[in-house]
Design a protein around this motif. Structure first.
Motif, PDB file in Angstrom:
ATOM      1  N   ARG A 186       0.840  -1.210   0.000  1.00  8.29           N
ATOM      2  CA  ARG A 186       0.000   0.000   0.000  1.00  8.29           C
ATOM      3  C   ARG A 186       0.870   1.253   0.000  1.00  8.29           C
ATOM      4  N   GLU A 187       1.912   1.253   0.801  1.00  9.26           N
ATOM      5  CA  GLU A 187       2.748   2.446   0.910  1.00  9.26           C
ATOM      6  C   GLU A 187       3.594   2.664  -0.340  1.00  9.26           C
ATOM      7  N   ASP A 188       3.959   1.595  -1.029  1.00 10.25           N
ATOM      8  CA  ASP A 188       4.595   1.766  -2.346  1.00 10.25           C
ATOM      9  C   ASP A 188       3.656   2.512  -3.287  1.00 10.25           C
ATOM     10  N   ASN A 189       2.373   2.139  -3.265  1.00  9.09           N
ATOM     11  CA  ASN A 189       1.401   2.815  -4.124  1.00  9.09           C
ATOM     12  C   ASN A 189       1.313   4.306  -3.792  1.00  9.09           C
ATOM     13  N   LEU A 190       1.339   4.630  -2.509  1.00  8.81           N
ATOM     14  CA  LEU A 190       1.263   6.044  -2.113  1.00  8.81           C
ATOM     15  C   LEU A 190       2.512   6.803  -2.548  1.00  8.81           C
ATOM     16  N   VAL A 191       3.666   6.176  -2.454  1.00 10.05           N
ATOM     17  CA  VAL A 191       4.913   6.817  -2.894  1.00 10.05           C
ATOM     18  C   VAL A 191       4.855   7.115  -4.395  1.00 10.05           C
ATOM     19  N   ILE A 192       4.359   6.158  -5.175  1.00 17.43           N
ATOM     20  CA  ILE A 192       4.237   6.363  -6.624  1.00 17.43           C
ATOM     21  C   ILE A 192       3.265   7.500  -6.921  1.00 17.43           C
ATOM     22  N   LEU A 193       2.088   7.465  -6.286  1.00 11.65           N
ATOM     23  CA  LEU A 193       1.075   8.487  -6.562  1.00 11.65           C
ATOM     24  C   LEU A 193       1.529   9.856  -6.089  1.00 11.65           C
ATOM     25  N   HIS A 194       2.232   9.925  -4.976  1.00 12.92           N
ATOM     26  CA  HIS A 194       2.795  11.204  -4.517  1.00 12.92           C
ATOM     27  C   HIS A 194       3.720  11.785  -5.573  1.00 12.92           C
ATOM     28  N   SER A 195       4.589  10.947  -6.148  1.00  8.43           N
ATOM     29  CA  SER A 195       5.561  11.424  -7.129  1.00  8.43           C
ATOM     30  C   SER A 195       4.874  12.013  -8.354  1.00  8.43           C
ATOM     31  N   VAL A 196       3.881  11.295  -8.889  1.00 10.19           N
ATOM     32  CA  VAL A 196       3.195  11.774 -10.091  1.00 10.19           C
ATOM     33  C   VAL A 196       2.363  13.015  -9.773  1.00 10.19           C
ATOM     34  N   THR A 197       1.701  13.022  -8.627  1.00  8.52           N
ATOM     35  CA  THR A 197       0.879  14.177  -8.245  1.00  8.52           C
ATOM     36  C   THR A 197       1.745  15.406  -8.014  1.00  8.52           C
ATOM     37  N   LEU A 198       2.891  15.229  -7.392  1.00  6.04           N
ATOM     38  CA  LEU A 198       3.796  16.356  -7.155  1.00  6.04           C
ATOM     39  C   LEU A 198       4.238  16.963  -8.490  1.00  6.04           C
ATOM     40  N   ALA A 199       4.558  16.131  -9.462  1.00  5.64           N
ATOM     41  CA  ALA A 199       4.939  16.644 -10.777  1.00  5.64           C
ATOM     42  C   ALA A 199       3.798  17.436 -11.400  1.00  5.64           C
ATOM     43  N   LEU A 200       2.574  16.967 -11.213  1.00  2.00           N
ATOM     44  CA  LEU A 200       1.423  17.650 -11.811  1.00  2.00           C
ATOM     45  C   LEU A 200       1.146  18.986 -11.122  1.00  2.00           C
ATOM     46  N   VAL A 201       1.204  19.038  -9.800  1.00  2.00           N
ATOM     47  CA  VAL A 201       0.921  20.309  -9.122  1.00  2.00           C
ATOM     48  C   VAL A 201       2.008  21.335  -9.444  1.00  2.00           C
ATOM     49  N   ARG A 202       3.207  20.868  -9.680  1.00  2.00           N
ATOM     50  CA  ARG A 202       4.268  21.803 -10.086  1.00  2.00           C
ATOM     51  C   ARG A 202       4.042  22.279 -11.527  1.00  2.00           C
ATOM     52  N   LYS A 203       3.543  21.407 -12.385  1.00  3.05           N
ATOM     53  CA  LYS A 203       3.203  21.809 -13.754  1.00  3.05           C
ATOM     54  C   LYS A 203       2.090  22.862 -13.729  1.00  3.05           C
ATOM     55  N   LEU A 204       1.162  22.735 -12.795  1.00  2.49           N
ATOM     56  CA  LEU A 204       0.061  23.688 -12.664  1.00  2.49           C
ATOM     57  C   LEU A 204       0.466  24.944 -11.892  1.00  2.49           C
ATOM     58  N   GLY A 205       1.638  24.936 -11.295  1.00  2.00           N
ATOM     59  CA  GLY A 205       2.094  26.098 -10.542  1.00  2.00           C
ATOM     60  C   GLY A 205       1.379  26.284  -9.219  1.00  2.00           C
ATOM     61  N   CYS A 206       0.948  25.196  -8.594  1.00  2.00           N
ATOM     62  CA  CYS A 206       0.222  25.282  -7.330  1.00  2.00           C
ATOM     63  C   CYS A 206       1.123  25.861  -6.238  1.00  2.00           C
ATOM     64  N   VAL A 207       0.613  26.826  -5.493  1.00  2.00           N
ATOM     65  CA  VAL A 207       1.355  27.443  -4.393  1.00  2.00           C
ATOM     66  C   VAL A 207       1.710  26.372  -3.369  1.00  2.00           C
ATOM     67  N   ASN A 208       2.968  26.411  -2.906  1.00  2.00           N
ATOM     68  CA  ASN A 208       3.431  25.490  -1.868  1.00  2.00           C
ATOM     69  C   ASN A 208       3.222  24.034  -2.268  1.00  2.00           C
ATOM     70  N   ASP A 209       3.317  23.757  -3.575  1.00  2.00           N
ATOM     71  CA  ASP A 209       3.146  22.389  -4.087  1.00  2.00           C
ATOM     72  C   ASP A 209       1.854  21.748  -3.605  1.00  2.00           C
ATOM     73  N   ALA A 210       0.813  22.582  -3.449  1.00  2.00           N
ATOM     74  CA  ALA A 210      -0.510  22.096  -3.023  1.00  2.00           C
ATOM     75  C   ALA A 210      -0.430  21.339  -1.703  1.00  2.00           C
ATOM     76  N   GLY A 211       0.549  21.708  -0.873  1.00  4.33           N
ATOM     77  CA  GLY A 211       0.668  21.094   0.448  1.00  4.33           C
ATOM     78  C   GLY A 211       1.392  19.762   0.472  1.00  4.33           C
ATOM     79  N   LEU A 212       1.910  19.333  -0.674  1.00  5.24           N
ATOM     80  CA  LEU A 212       2.626  18.059  -0.711  1.00  5.24           C
ATOM     81  C   LEU A 212       4.092  18.260  -0.319  1.00  5.24           C
ATOM     82  N   PRO A 213       4.655  17.347   0.444  1.00  2.76           N
ATOM     83  CA  PRO A 213       6.079  17.447   0.789  1.00  2.76           C
ATOM     84  C   PRO A 213       6.937  17.104  -0.426  1.00  2.76           C
TER      85      PRO A 213
END
Length: 226
Positions: A180-207
């Protein structure tokens, strides 16, 4: 010089030009993107790459096209501009093992605030502290974020809400906390790339790197079926 005499020279020039074009084309041949970090348009971080390999039980992936990240960001910008309550049409990235043919997809959708907590108590799902909410399972994982960005007009007053959706379609990985935690690590990585592509302030709260912090589940489930 007669026109008949000029034909061989013209033909020779044409042939030389053709060979040059072929050579240029060969120099720009497509290089297969078959490593873990090249999947999902290069959004898999060095930290997430080992997790993706474990999730699909592979070291090598099938070739993956580029352009997905731009399309996913454009889709969410359009959804927000239209005030959509649900995204229409699928736009998932697909990571497929070369052998065996295991497959994992990641896509994004908008959500409404009342949707938070939807998966609390759902079979094989566990809550984690990440983003606005994270619901994590061995076959499905959801990561919710709120985004304020200059690319999203009005989001300073009403933040955009979207969720990442990971689905392990084919794999024999067991229902364990590590899976389960591997899945979260993968989804965090892809989501972080997307919020940065969108220019979300503070990476939309993602570390910048995933911090895995499970919350107390509503119910502890027996292992799910393979």
């Amino acid at each position: 010089m007669t026109s008949r005499a000029r034909v061989p020279r013209i033909a020779g020039v044409f042939l030389a030009g053709s060979l040059t074009l072929v050579a240029c084309g060969q120099g720009q041949e497509h290089r297969p993107r078959v490593t873990a970090q090249e999947q999902c348009d290069g959004t898999i971080s060095a930290a997430a790459a080992p997790a993706l390999k474990r999730a699909l039980a592979t070291e090598k992936f099938t070739d993956t096209p580029t352009g997905w990240l731009d399309e996913a960001a454009a889709k969410l910008r359009d959804d927000y501009a239209k005030g959509a309550t649900v995204s229409l049409g699928a736009n998932d990235c697909v990571a497929s093992a070369d052998k065996p043919r295991n497959q994992l997809t990641v896509g994004f959708d908008v959500y409404q605030e009342r949707s938070l907590g939807t998966y609390y108590g759902s079979p094989y799902m566990y809550p984690y502290d990440m983003g606005a909410e994270a619901e994590v399972g061995y076959r499905w994982t959801y990561l919710y974020v709120r985004c304020t960005s200059e690319q999203l007009e009005g989001s300073d007053r009403s933040p955009a809400r979207f969720k990442g959706i990971l689905n392990v379609k084919e794999s024999s990985t067991p229902d364990t906390a590590a899976t389960r935690e591997d899945n979260l690590v993968i989804l965090h990585s892809v989501t972080l790339a997307l919020v940065r592509k969108l220019g979300c302030v503070n990476d939309a709260g993602l570390p910048p790197t995933p911090v895995i912090k499970p919350l107390k589940p509503a119910k502890v489930w027996p292992p799910g079926p393979i």
